[in-house]
Design an enzyme around this catalytic site. Structure first.
Site, short mmCIF file in Angstrom:
data_model
loop_
_atom_site.label_atom_id
_atom_site.label_comp_id
_atom_site.label_asym_id
_atom_site.label_seq_id
_atom_site.Cartn_x
_atom_site.Cartn_y
_atom_site.Cartn_z
N LYS A 1 0.39 3.44 -2.97
CA LYS A 1 -0.75 4.34 -3.10
C LYS A 1 -0.33 5.81 -3.07
CE LYS A 1 -3.69 0.87 -0.91
NZ LYS A 1 -4.41 0.43 0.30
N VAL B 1 1.27 -3.67 3.96
CA VAL B 1 1.23 -4.94 4.68
C VAL B 1 2.42 -5.83 4.36
CG1 VAL B 1 -1.28 -4.93 4.97
CG2 VAL B 1 -0.27 -6.06 2.97
N TYR C 1 -4.23 3.52 8.16
CA TYR C 1 -5.55 2.92 8.30
C TYR C 1 -6.20 3.34 9.61
CZ TYR C 1 -3.12 0.09 4.83
OH TYR C 1 -2.36 -0.32 3.77
N TYR D 1 -4.02 -2.49 -10.07
CA TYR D 1 -3.87 -2.31 -8.62
C TYR D 1 -2.97 -3.39 -8.01
CZ TYR D 1 -5.19 -2.04 -3.68
OH TYR D 1 -5.16 -1.96 -2.32
N SER E 1 0.79 -1.23 0.00
CA SER E 1 0.00 0.00 0.00
C SER E 1 0.82 1.28 0.00
CB SER E 1 -0.95 0.01 1.20
OG SER E 1 -2.01 -0.89 0.99
#
Length: 309
Positions: free
Chosen positions: A67, A261, A243, A191, A64
């Site tokens: 992103k 992660v 998060y 993605y 992530s």
């Protein structure tokens, strides 16, 4: 004068006995094979000095953290119109939760939870085939890191494609609300590949350096984004980058940061440095356990918290 190399080595040595703590993200089968005892730290300052400790040169799946780079790309393509497709608020829920999407008619809370990142990837895909979009993302990250050997780990990408059922659910749910322009399988193909980018701590810290230098790459002089856009990306990293653990991370560390992660975290000390840490064992929020502790120690030792020393 602060001896950054000594600080980085001290932090690494202090946390070394705790290697292997936390839980590796084994729900992505390929990541289950990663050695939980890996631990690396890299600090790259805006004047180009590089400080490394541990496994800082070993590539890992950035997941992530990608992103941040796709958001930067999408903002370059679509500008402020991007915010019609994704919000800017913390979610307070797990990164792959579908609960909020149903309540808020398929509009993701922010670009760093999975649903929001899928919406951003949909915008990056505009005008491209999936293969072209993946190529654009890889080229952009190589440009930022100034290294041509950064690749997508195809085994990780295939592993995610085979097991990413929740992400398929999120994408199809958004598509049902008219929030995606492209079919879910095409968006997710891009993605999964962006999440499977493999980078070392050193490469990752180098790639994030523009966010520490007002949007400009201080080593090449190239402007990546405007000062204002860099500030806003940093703001989102601070409030949403971890998060449903973002508030606690801001409280303990006080730096804009984005976790993945795969066990990596990219952190930014505005005006000072870009920092990358990697330790695959995750805490209950899906953030690197040792990596978070290392950044907390680094912020305390350097006084780099955005809230003051």
């Amino acid at each position: 004068m602060t001896d950054l190399q000594a600080i980085v080595e001290d932090i690494h040595a202090a946390l070394l006995p705790r290697r292997g703590e936390g839980r590796v993200a084994d729900y992505i089968p390929q990541l289950a094979h990663v050695d939980a005892r890996r631990f690396g730290i890299a600090v790259v300052t805006v004047d180009g000095a590089v400080h490394l400790a541990g496994d800082a040169e070993e590539p890992f799946s950035i997941q992530s953290i990608s992103k941040v780079f796709t958001l930067t790309l999408a903002l370059g393509k679509h500008g402020e119109a991007l915010w019609k497709r994704v919000g800017r608020e913390p979610s307070g829920l797990a990164f792959d939760s579908i609960v909020q999407l149903e309540r808020e008619e398929g509009l993701p809370r922010n670009p760093f939870i999975n649903a929001g990142a899928i919406a951003v990837t949909d915008l990056v895909l505009a005008g491209h085939t999936p293969k072209e979009a993946i190529g654009e993302i890889v080229r952009f990250v190589r440009y930022l890191a100034d290294e041509d050997d950064i690749i997508v780990d195809q085994a990780v990408a295939r592993s995610e494609q085979a097991t990413g059922f929740r992400n398929f659910a999120l994408a199809n749910f958004m598509r049902a609300f008219g929030r995606l322009d492209h079919p879910a399988e095409l968006v997710l193909g891009v993605y999964f590949h962006q999440c499977a980018l493999a980078m070392s701590c050193r490469q990752l810290a180098r790639a994030g350096l523009f966010l520490a230098a007002n949007g400009r790459n201080p080593l090449t002089g190239h402007r990546v984004v405007s000062h204002l856009r860099a500030r806003r990306i940093n703001a989102l990293m601070l409030t949403c980058g971890h998060y449903d653990g973002s508030g606690d991370f801001a409280y303990r560390v006080g730096l804009p940061a984005k976790s993945g992660v795969g066990g990596g975290i990219l952190a930014v000390a505005p005006g000072k440095a870009s920092i990358a840490v990697w330790s695959p064992g995750l805490n209950e929020n899906g953030n690197s356990l040792l990596g978070s502790l290392a950044l907390e120690m680094l912020a305390a030792r350097t006084g780099w918290s955005v809230f003051g020393a």
